[in-house]
Write a protein that holds these residues in place. Sequence first.
Motif, PDB file in Angstrom:
ATOM      1  N   PRO A 214       0.810  -1.210   0.000  1.00 53.34           N
ATOM      2  CA  PRO A 214       0.000   0.000   0.000  1.00 53.34           C
ATOM      3  C   PRO A 214       0.843   1.259   0.000  1.00 53.34           C
ATOM      4  CG  PRO A 214      -0.635  -1.466   1.791  1.00 53.34           C
ATOM      5  CD  PRO A 214       0.609  -2.018   1.201  1.00 53.34           C
ATOM      6  N   PHE A 215       0.185   2.344  -0.407  1.00 51.55           N
ATOM      7  CA  PHE A 215       0.755   3.675  -0.404  1.00 51.55           C
ATOM      8  C   PHE A 215       1.453   3.926   0.927  1.00 51.55           C
ATOM      9  CE2 PHE A 215       0.019   8.386   0.010  1.00 51.55           C
ATOM     10  CZ  PHE A 215       0.806   8.769  -1.058  1.00 51.55           C
ATOM     11  N   LEU A 216       2.643   4.492   0.857  1.00 54.04           N
ATOM     12  CA  LEU A 216       3.401   4.917   2.033  1.00 54.04           C
ATOM     13  C   LEU A 216       4.023   3.782   2.837  1.00 54.04           C
ATOM     14  CD1 LEU A 216       1.358   7.914   3.472  1.00 54.04           C
ATOM     15  CD2 LEU A 216       3.556   7.999   2.335  1.00 54.04           C
TER      16      LEU A 216
ATOM     17  N   TYR B 181      -8.061  -0.181   3.037  1.00 51.96           N
ATOM     18  CA  TYR B 181      -6.742   0.089   2.471  1.00 51.96           C
ATOM     19  C   TYR B 181      -5.833   0.497   3.607  1.00 51.96           C
ATOM     20  CZ  TYR B 181      -3.273   1.703  -0.898  1.00 51.96           C
ATOM     21  OH  TYR B 181      -2.143   1.853  -1.649  1.00 51.96           O
ATOM     22  N   ARG B 182      -4.822  -0.330   3.898  1.00 53.90           N
ATOM     23  CA  ARG B 182      -3.978  -0.084   5.069  1.00 53.90           C
ATOM     24  C   ARG B 182      -2.759   0.707   4.651  1.00 53.90           C
ATOM     25  NH1 ARG B 182      -6.228  -4.934   5.341  1.00 53.90           N
ATOM     26  NH2 ARG B 182      -7.544  -5.291   7.155  1.00 53.90           N
ATOM     27  N   LEU B 183      -2.745   1.988   4.979  1.00 54.21           N
ATOM     28  CA  LEU B 183      -1.638   2.847   4.573  1.00 54.21           C
ATOM     29  C   LEU B 183      -0.374   2.438   5.286  1.00 54.21           C
ATOM     30  CD1 LEU B 183      -3.757   5.992   4.491  1.00 54.21           C
ATOM     31  CD2 LEU B 183      -2.330   5.229   2.609  1.00 54.21           C
ATOM     32  N   GLY B 184       0.719   2.389   4.546  1.00 53.04           N
ATOM     33  CA  GLY B 184       1.985   1.976   5.129  1.00 53.04           C
ATOM     34  C   GLY B 184       1.971   0.531   5.561  1.00 53.04           C
ATOM     35  N   ASN B 185       0.936  -0.188   5.143  1.00 49.70           N
ATOM     36  CA  ASN B 185       0.786  -1.597   5.488  1.00 49.70           C
ATOM     37  C   ASN B 185       0.695  -1.817   6.999  1.00 49.70           C
ATOM     38  OD1 ASN B 185       0.263  -4.032   4.403  1.00 49.70           O
ATOM     39  ND2 ASN B 185       2.390  -4.686   4.159  1.00 49.70           N
TER      40      ASN B 185
END
Lengths: 974, 537
Positions: free
Chosen positions: A877-879, B60-64
């Motif tokens: 994912p983004f970032l 949606y997991r930002l930065g995982n």
Amino acid sequence: MSPALIAALPFLGSLLPALLIRTGRSHAAISAGVISGLALLGLLLNAPAILRGEVITARFDWLPWLGLNANFMIDGLGLLFASLILGIGLLIILYARFYLSKDDPVGQFYTYLLLFQGAMVGIVLSDNILLLLIFWELTSLSSFLLIGYWKHLPEGRQGARMALTVTGLGGLSMIAGMLILGNIAGSYDISAILQSKEAIQASPYYLPALILILGGAFTKSAQFPFHFWLPHAMAAPTPVSAYLHSATMVKAGLFLMARLWPVLSGTPEWFYIVATTGLVTMLVGAKIAIFKDDLKALLAFSTVSHLGLITFLLGLGTEAGAVAAVFHIINHATFKAALFMSAGIVDHETHTRDIKRLGGLRHLMPVTFTIATVAALSMAGIPLLNGFLSKEMMLEEASHTLWAGNGWIVPALAAIAALFSATYSFRYIAHAFLGPVRDDYPHKPHDPGFGMWAAPAFLVVLVVAIGIMPMTFAGPILEAAANAVVGGGLHMHPVKLWHGFTPALWMSVFAVVGGLVVLGQHRRLEALWLATPRPEAKAVFDALVGACVRGATRFTSALHNGSMARYLLIFVLAALAAGIWAWTTGEQGPPTRAMLPITPVAAAAWVTLLVATGCVVAYHRNRLLALVLISIVGLIVSLSFVYLSAPDLALTQISVEVVTAVLMLLALNFLPKITQPETRLIKRRFDALVAVAGGLGTGLLIYALMVRDFAFPTMSEYHLANSYKLGGGTNVVNVILVDFRGYDTFGEVIVLGIAALVIFALTEALLTGASSRKLIAWRPDVARAGDKHPLMLLVATRVMMPIALMMAVFIFLRGHNLPGGGFIAGLVAAIALVMQYMASGFAWTQARQKVYYHVLIALGVLAAGITGIGALFNGLPFLTSDFGYFRIPPFEKFELATAMGFDLGVFLGVVGSVMLALGGLSRLARRAAVGDEGFHVVAEKPEAREMAGHVPREVGLAGAMLRRQRKDGSEEGI
Amino acid sequence: MNHWIIAPVVLPAFLAPLIVLWMRYDLRTQRIFSVAGMVALLAVTIKLMVDASSGAPEVYRLGNWEAPFGIVLVLDRLSALMLVLNAALGLAVVLYALGSGWDRRGWHFHSLMQFQMMGINGAFLTGDAFNLFVFFEVLLIASYGLMIHSGGEARLKAGVQYVVYNLAGSTLFLFALGTIYSVTGSLSMADLAQKVAVMPAAETGLIRVGAILLMLVFAVKAALVPLQFWLPATYVNAPGPVAALFAIMTKVGVYAIVRVYTLVFPEGGTIGGLASEVLMPAALLSLVIGMVGVLGARDLGRLVAYSVIGSVGTMMLAFAQFDQAATGAGLYYMVHSTFAAAALFLVADLAKERRGAPGLALIPAPPIAANGLIASMFFAGAIAMAGVPPLAGFLGKLMILDGTRGQWLIWVTILVTSLIAIVGFSRAGSIVFWKAYATGGDRAPVPEAPSQGLAFTAAGGLLAVLAALTVFAGPASHWLQGTAAQIHHPQAYIDAVMEGAAERAANATSGHDDHDADEAAHEGGDAPPAAQSETGH
């Protein structure tokens, strides 16, 4: 043709006339006529089946779950009404073609007319009361356009608004009524509702529903006391009046009552409300009509009266009453449309409608006279004309109607109303057409061409035909319609001319003879009428609406008076009240945390904070002092971060403090240094009270939170445990900023960037127009320092610059593991640059600045974004960040994290934003200096380029100045 | 993981700096990219809407990072709907701005527009309360920039009020978040939902305070009475297209209320009936004060602004029921009123630009160019906004009436205020567009104006959307009822975010343990430096 198509045709074709008008008025009229004609043809093709007793339906789902569906049906009642609407519509289209002048926007007229026609047809063909509601309101809206057609006439505009208001009121009441009715019946389909008479009349909501629905019907059909809008609607062109008042608009209310007659009628409530209202309206309308001098006003009030008559008949709740009502609807439509058209012809030819200025037209306009006379006599109820038949039926019904056990009051009032009706009908003939020819008409009249009198003549033929052979010409449709009204199973007695010497006949004779007698006394009665005070409905209505508007204006402007202090006061009070309310209505256990001991350091800081805050309040009028004092508050906050072991926050806070203080100092340069009190003392005391309450509330809330533990394990525990393992950094704060919650930081950097762009745009705006002149005329209001750029400061800042920048790099690099990071580093670098501005002046610094700060901001956002996007190529994912350990001899092993790219973006964004803001302020300063000292200014390179090809209008001025400066080529600094 | 979910934020977030970086001196390039960006955004959001329609919320997991430790975006039907709404409106506004030439009257219009889109999209997508705050800031600062676009004294003054008032709201937002975090130790909405639900009944005081303060913050954005004061002056003084865009800004507040008070603080849960008890009177008052303002406004722009307050009141009446059917009705009305308000602001701007000195004051002025066309567009917009048939406003109102059956006060208020609105709109329209013909003779010559086809198309496009919303009311409201069902069954949302999150987070940690051990061995047994701790509270 499908009923849906019949209703849709006028809408679909409504734009044709508006488009075709460019090719000629006749084309517009013909197109409208073709549309109406097609719809009528389609309708009549269904007629044989309907007259056989069939019902034609078409159903489309629209909003099935709400029960609103595009369901259409044609039964006898629908057929009757739709033919009237379309048939008379066709005649009106023909008539209007010759009535309207070249200067009128004829295309618009036919467009509005078709819209209106479609709405009316929609009402009468709807098989769903919600759908009917929609068409209902559409008639209000389209009639608004038609009545206000002559926009330049105040009567037209006011009449249109009055009609819209009154019928709109009714429409809204009907919405509620229909929803209730549908709820009771369990369906909004009319065919279903008509089956549930028992359920509806037994429901406790019957009466509310009835009253609300009748509210719609009565306002539309101009029943007393809502009758007043109708005469003012005649400000419309005569074809419109003829249409609205004969066959359409006002008949919609009657149609509705007839449509719902099977389920709503037959109760005492129905009788007393509907029949009584009808009777009163019949009487009142007729009485007023006698004394109206305007031909159209006379006819308008006669319409009110006849609508009352039909309402009365429907209100009786008897089959015979229903038949008579339907019959009179037909008859009234024919003679009233003809009468209006004749009035229009008179107006068109003589240029006046004032009956007092007319008379003797019989000789000058024989054709018009004939048409008007036949129609008026029908309205008066003279035998052999159709008006006689239905009026006779009404009187017959009235003669045996009991009202609260009283057997004579209804017949007596009905007879008197009939008498009045005869009077105004005779007056229409006598005062306009009979008598000697005058020589003072505003315009010498003569009969119009065939096109104009053809339509009324056709209607008059119908009047006579139905009058002589009612069953031949109107029988089948009458029976079919009446049968639909009573809900089937009707046994109709044939309409006959001669019933013998019935009470009704005597009442008729009384009415006609009385009418002639009263007309003879008209002059005397008129004097009496004029002498008696009577409420002028329009004046009352206007006063009422005017008062409402004034009240609304006063209320609204008083509430939104533009006072920021007031708005914020309400804000604080609302927050306080809400907070207290929420707290007191909830429960909270005792504190779970013990108080920490108060150390001397903490106490000292606390006291300083209190004193500084108190001083801000005391000295806030001196803005510079206030700024200094606020800085103390900021400093204490930074120190308390240190005290509470949060070095990162402390570093950030302190650098933010420095940057803001400098920027605010620069801005303060252009502002008054002293704030003048604007409010009275008492107001200030109250404000102080609220402010203290707000502060206390906040303090108490924080106290309540701090003496309690988290109710659950917090997410920061995870951050602490995993920042090194998963984030590759030992500085948790930084790892949170660039990794765990890097998305927040991404947003915040953008906020900073936007703020800087906004400041730039704002200063651009300030550099133009009035504010620019103000700036140029600006003089410093405090004494300037003797030495603007002290040498020591200059030297110190030059020396410090590389050190500070190096420091910034250091802070940036170590950020992931030790206090620091892109944000703080950016601020430190910015401070180093700001110092140059302070020490050496704006122009000097700007001249040496090679990087355009817009670019830095953009690059910063892009760098952060690209770092984030990078992960996407790994399917993450983004970032999502990654890190690894590298060794490049001769260096020690070091760590590289992608988060550093992100942090670089933060760094660039911060530097760019601060500097762009500073640059904006310095541009203001330089503009002011231009006026002050006459120096030319170095044109900042990038801004000197105007937007290629598109010099913004307001930006243009600044651009022009810059261009001028560039031409001068002056490179001198301040 | 569906990477398209981040696109509505990232796309404008890249486009905006690129416009600043490369195109700042060439308006034409800016326009092309701005429009293209809006079209792309619309396409992406429609794709997301299709995705969201088919099933459970997507995370949606930002930065995982797993929730609640990192930030998650959640795409469900509601957020997808809001995204599409925003993108469609943004496209119309940009087209109008370049058709009317508004974008050339100051700097950075197009980049600010893109940032604005990013901020609003971010607010609709986020599943994290603090991140919501961040995006509130983004959209606030961008909207401030757009609001004062091209400057002018009145505009700047109103701009200060706008930004100060909303910053006060932001401060309150922080108070609220601080309170909620101090009680629960979490900021992720799904996690909060779980935690708030199990709060003991004896410990509800502070969480109630947090909940109510949060409500006030959203009420400021939604312009609910008594926190509506910033709205009229802001909308009136903002450039026309910006005012139109602001139609979605109030909906951000509405969205947040619907989201938070069905997910985190559901009605009847830990905070009891707190939300509906506050919202109901506020909504009724907003409706009344808004529509009275419509009647009392001295200026057409202000009139439209007040109608926005009234329409927010109307939809909040539905949402305050916290009932599936009513929520569906409220959503339909919300979609409608967003487009209606935007269309009216654009039409008002068309008239204002042509009227010259009198501006939009309700005084007669000579007829303007294209009077007929503008008047009919105003007529259509007014019909929609006043909730008169046949446009969607009426259907929405009907649905709301249906959803609030038996609550007579609501019925009476809605119907009476509708009448007030009808009178107000007809009065204003008649003065501005009809009385013009009574000034200086019957038919004053119509002054020529530059043809602005694109501006008319944009405003007309919004009206066309309203018409489509009316015609396809059946499928549209069906979809929205499905959305309401999803909103009122928040467990799916919570599961999507939280199910297995703790395990996955633990696995990630253990997976890295070996790596750390290696690292430590390699470094000669040096333990990693002690992590600095952020001190609680």
